[in-house]
Design a protein around this motif. Structure first.
Motif, PDB file in Angstrom:
ATOM      1  N   LEU A  15     -21.790  -4.714  17.446  1.00 52.32           N
ATOM      2  CA  LEU A  15     -22.853  -5.097  18.590  1.00 52.32           C
ATOM      3  C   LEU A  15     -23.785  -6.265  18.143  1.00 52.32           C
ATOM      4  CD1 LEU A  15     -24.038  -1.842  19.987  1.00 52.32           C
ATOM      5  CD2 LEU A  15     -22.799  -3.618  21.242  1.00 52.32           C
TER       6      LEU A  15
ATOM      7  N   ALA B 263     -19.612   8.607  26.246  1.00 50.81           N
ATOM      8  CA  ALA B 263     -19.551   9.765  27.057  1.00 50.81           C
ATOM      9  C   ALA B 263     -18.088  10.702  27.476  1.00 50.81           C
ATOM     10  CB  ALA B 263     -19.767   8.863  28.596  1.00 50.81           C
TER      11      ALA B 263
ATOM     12  N   PRO C  37     -21.894   1.934  22.696  1.00 54.61           N
ATOM     13  CA  PRO C  37     -21.751   1.664  24.073  1.00 54.61           C
ATOM     14  C   PRO C  37     -21.402   3.131  24.799  1.00 54.61           C
ATOM     15  CG  PRO C  37     -20.412   0.347  22.512  1.00 54.61           C
ATOM     16  CD  PRO C  37     -21.215   1.312  21.476  1.00 54.61           C
ATOM     17  N   LEU C  38     -21.649   2.987  26.033  1.00 56.85           N
ATOM     18  CA  LEU C  38     -21.756   4.162  26.725  1.00 56.85           C
ATOM     19  C   LEU C  38     -20.295   4.894  26.703  1.00 56.85           C
ATOM     20  CD1 LEU C  38     -23.991   3.946  29.711  1.00 56.85           C
ATOM     21  CD2 LEU C  38     -24.208   5.496  27.822  1.00 56.85           C
ATOM     22  N   GLU C  39     -19.313   3.887  26.947  1.00 58.96           N
ATOM     23  CA  GLU C  39     -17.960   4.429  26.938  1.00 58.96           C
ATOM     24  C   GLU C  39     -17.581   5.202  25.756  1.00 58.96           C
ATOM     25  OE1 GLU C  39     -18.892   1.286  27.117  1.00 58.96           O
ATOM     26  OE2 GLU C  39     -17.299   0.263  25.845  1.00 58.96           O
ATOM     27  N   ARG C  40     -18.073   5.026  24.567  1.00 58.35           N
ATOM     28  CA  ARG C  40     -17.592   5.675  23.373  1.00 58.35           C
ATOM     29  C   ARG C  40     -18.524   7.144  23.390  1.00 58.35           C
ATOM     30  NH1 ARG C  40     -14.570   4.173  19.332  1.00 58.35           N
ATOM     31  NH2 ARG C  40     -14.269   1.846  20.272  1.00 58.35           N
TER      32      ARG C  40
ATOM     33  N   LEU D 125     -28.851   9.986  31.289  1.00 60.66           N
ATOM     34  CA  LEU D 125     -27.543   9.441  32.008  1.00 60.66           C
ATOM     35  C   LEU D 125     -27.511  10.053  33.276  1.00 60.66           C
ATOM     36  CD1 LEU D 125     -25.134   7.541  31.587  1.00 60.66           C
ATOM     37  CD2 LEU D 125     -23.922   9.189  30.347  1.00 60.66           C
TER      38      LEU D 125
ATOM     39  N   MET E 133      -8.538   5.237  21.268  1.00 57.70           N
ATOM     40  CA  MET E 133      -9.424   4.521  21.562  1.00 57.70           C
ATOM     41  C   MET E 133      -9.368   3.021  20.556  1.00 57.70           C
ATOM     42  SD  MET E 133     -13.418   5.268  22.180  1.00 57.70           S
ATOM     43  CE  MET E 133     -13.836   4.598  23.843  1.00 57.70           C
TER      44      MET E 133
END
Lengths: 446, 446
Positions: free
Chosen positions: B7, A52, A47-50, B67, B1
């Motif tokens: 997924l 970025a 996932p991008l939040e992980r 991105l 986090m």
């Protein structure tokens, strides 16, 4: 469709070149497993939040979008997934996700590609394979694992047929403790500045230490003195003490670095050095730091690196400290293969080409091949019953060392020497060195 | 986090489960190499125009976007690259790109993931590993390679510890020739309709043959008769001839299919059948077609397939015919692992845990470990000097079969039997079956 051209930054290997990569990966895996490291693979997306989080790195992430999904009006139609740019972020996520099912300390190795959308250049690719080993603990991870993980990587690298490597070691506690004991105002800024020593002249670095990190010119000079220390043994401990700075963290750092240097079996193939300018810019290292360089390929910068991070992963309740080293398989091999330093002995696994007299006797040739395969000898039957001279040249072009002539009395020919001898399909075997393709090394002439 | 969650569609394996996948891949590779197939890997991306050709498949392609590049005003900022959705498209491109450097016929195997953005379900993943073998020729590829490639895959599959597999064979020439000889107006449409036999009842298929393919009701009935033929030998030749259709192409198809069925070594592990309803919807197959099913897992549909294509690749001047079979490694293994049918014997490579008396004697324990490793025995040293009972339980939780107690007289304990005997670190070895983790199979109770 027209003839395709290579994509810049996405190196691919011909079959004989792929022999090199496979053998190197097999050799690394062998050493890692001898030391109890378990293999895992992670999916290629996160996932991008992980991905970025932190730093500039997020500029280079490839994001996935579904081709047809773009027809909706919801904007960019991204999947919210990006391709991993290293193997540490996915490993940390894997540890958190599966913590209840893993035994700690958890030793793992992972050999997979990673992707970065950056501008390609020699040694920097958009798709590149890494080989990572890490040891991760739950809540705590004793220091001796730092020694272990560096030693295992040194042993693994020493088994590779690449030019001599240099494993350069330092310790963030040593640097931080020294700066603190010296009285430098902004220790973190000082580390970032010192990290520029391979790009800027010493006087500029000194000037920046004064400007950016709040050091006095005298303190800046002492920082440079520390950064100049580079020895293949533990003599750095006395040298650093001779600089007259005292600090508890410095002492811990000195002891840890000495233990890692002492614990690594240096050899002609892999030099091990304490190099007190190594800092590794990334913030999360907290103790041991490592960088790996290859002799004659210093222009590639480091071909590997790693270190200790007291919080590899953290789910808010539990912290997972880790220590690991990553080796750049593509970054090392692609230039060596391109330079002809490493190549595969042949592009096919076959050690034997079984000749074919005519189409009718194909079953007989297949039988010979089956008998050889039953004893683990890779072989193939000639595709068509050409003249034997042509069949021999067919084998030659593929580097297949032996041609088998079936008949009432079987014979096998070593096409390099021309020697041809009677042979029994249930008995004969090629010399061990001819059984499988191997890596051929050419000494560099630079 | 926070704790991450899996997924959907991107299965990952725990270390012991990964043992299964690695052993299966090693076994497949071994068989492929015994038959002279060279390994290659291709980059995971292809230019979109190469992926997006033909059919509905382009709906499911993942496209890469950088991105940060999205900040430009050039619209969607795609890289023009998509992730490959199978291994055939990239292989065809690799052949065209490197044709001048390859020797034909070129046998290759390729075991890599592929990606599809489709809705995940059991056996259908967004990232999944495939094992493909293909033989490709330049301008021509003799038919005997059809027999070869199917036989090699059958042999490779027979060596896997999975439930019995069924390799079902047919030939497009046989179907096309039969329909043509029968006088059906639109042969291609008829093949597409017959392909629906596993989804629709026979009478609906017959009705569609009339409506869509211009068949008479009598012709439709003969098509169904052909499609019902399914035998484990070459008796289909006579059965088809009994249907009273004559056509040259039909005869060629019958002879080819008989040769492939005859050439494959059927066994309890892999049944081989002529199944005359197998068509494989994709248009490019031109002769042999194959589908593979797994006993007890028919709900997964096919776990592999392939066939002959007279134009695998084409650069406008040269055509490269090919024949190949693909086996779905993830599609097969992920459900078997989830059901507990296959598991790894232990999650770590270590066969031995070397116990630790106290921190001071760690070098002694390391020495024992080094002696074992020098003889190829994977091992690890206990992370901390707990009571021996705790160290034994540490080994037990990881499935490590032996614990070594160093000292003046070394001893090693098999923690399964409890037997403890004196041992020499330079001599002792575990039984061969304990040396490495292996696949454990549980018979299904369905």
């Amino acid at each position: 469709m027209s003839k395709p051209t290579p994509l810049s930054g996405f190196p691919e290997l011909l079959p004989a070149q792929r022999v090199v990569e496979r053998e190197v990966i097999a050799s690394l895996s062998r050493t890692f497993e001898l030391h109890g490291f378990a293999n895992i693979e992670t999916r290629v997306v996160e996932p991008l939040e992980r991905l970025a989080k932190g730093g500039e790195i997020d500029k280079e992430i490839y994001v996935l979008r579904r081709l047809q999904a773009g027809e909706s009006q919801d904007g960019p139609s991204d999947s919210g997934l990006g391709m991993h740019f290293d193997l540490t972020v996915p490993f940390a996520r894997y540890v958190l996700e599966n913590a209840g099912k893993l035994e700690f300390p958890f030793r793992r190795f992972q050999i997979q590609p990673a992707w970065r959308g950056e501008r390609p250049q020699e040694g920097r690719y958009r798709q590149f394979t890494q080989a990572d080993i890490d040891i991760v603990g739950r809540d705590e991870l004793p220091f001796h694992h730092d020694v272990e993980v560096v030693r295992v990587m040194v042993e693994a690298l020493a088994a590779l047929p690449v030019p001599p490597l240099s494993v350069q070691l330092n310790n963030r506690k040593l640097i931080q403790g020294f700066y603190r004991g010296l009285g430098i105002a902004d220790v973190t800024a000082a580390i970032r500045v010192i990290d520029k020593l391979d790009k800027l002249p010493a006087e500029q670095v000194a000037a920046q230490l004064v400007e950016v990190a709040g050091a006095t010119p005298e303190q800046a000079e002492r920082c440079l003195e520390l950064a100049r220390i580079r020895v293949p043994d533990t003599s750095f401990v006395e040298t650093v003490r001779g600089l007259g700075v005292t600090d508890d963290l410095l002492e811990t750092g000195l002891a840890e670095l000495a233990a890692v240097v002492d614990g690594c079996p240096a050899s002609d193939r892999v030099r091990v050095e304490a190099n007190l300018r190594i800092a590794r810019g990334l913030d999360y290292y907290t103790g041991t730091v490592v960088e790996i360089f290859m002799s004659g390929y210093e222009r590639l910068k480091s071909v590997g690196g790693g270190g200790r991070y007291d919080a590899l992963a953290d789910d808010g309740r539990t912290t997972y400290p880790g220590v690991g080293v990553s080796f750049g398989v593509s970054r090392t091999l692609v230039p060596l293969i391109a330079d002809g330093v490493l190549s595969g002995s042949r592009p096919v696994p076959s050690a034997v080409l079984v000749a074919l007299v005519d189409e009718e006797s194909r079953p007989g040739s297949e039988q010979v091949a089956a008998a050889l395969r039953a004893r683990g000898i890779p072989c193939e039957v000639a595709p068509s019953p050409q003249k034997f001279g042509k069949q021999i040249r067919f084998a030659e072009r593929r580097g297949i060392p032996f041609v088998w002539f079936p008949g009432e009395s079987h014979e096998v020919k070593d096409i390099r020497s021309g020697e041809q001898v009677p042979a029994d399909p249930d008995q004969w075997a090629p010399p061990h060195g001819d059984l499988r393709p191997t890596i051929v090394t050419k000494e560099q002439t630079s």
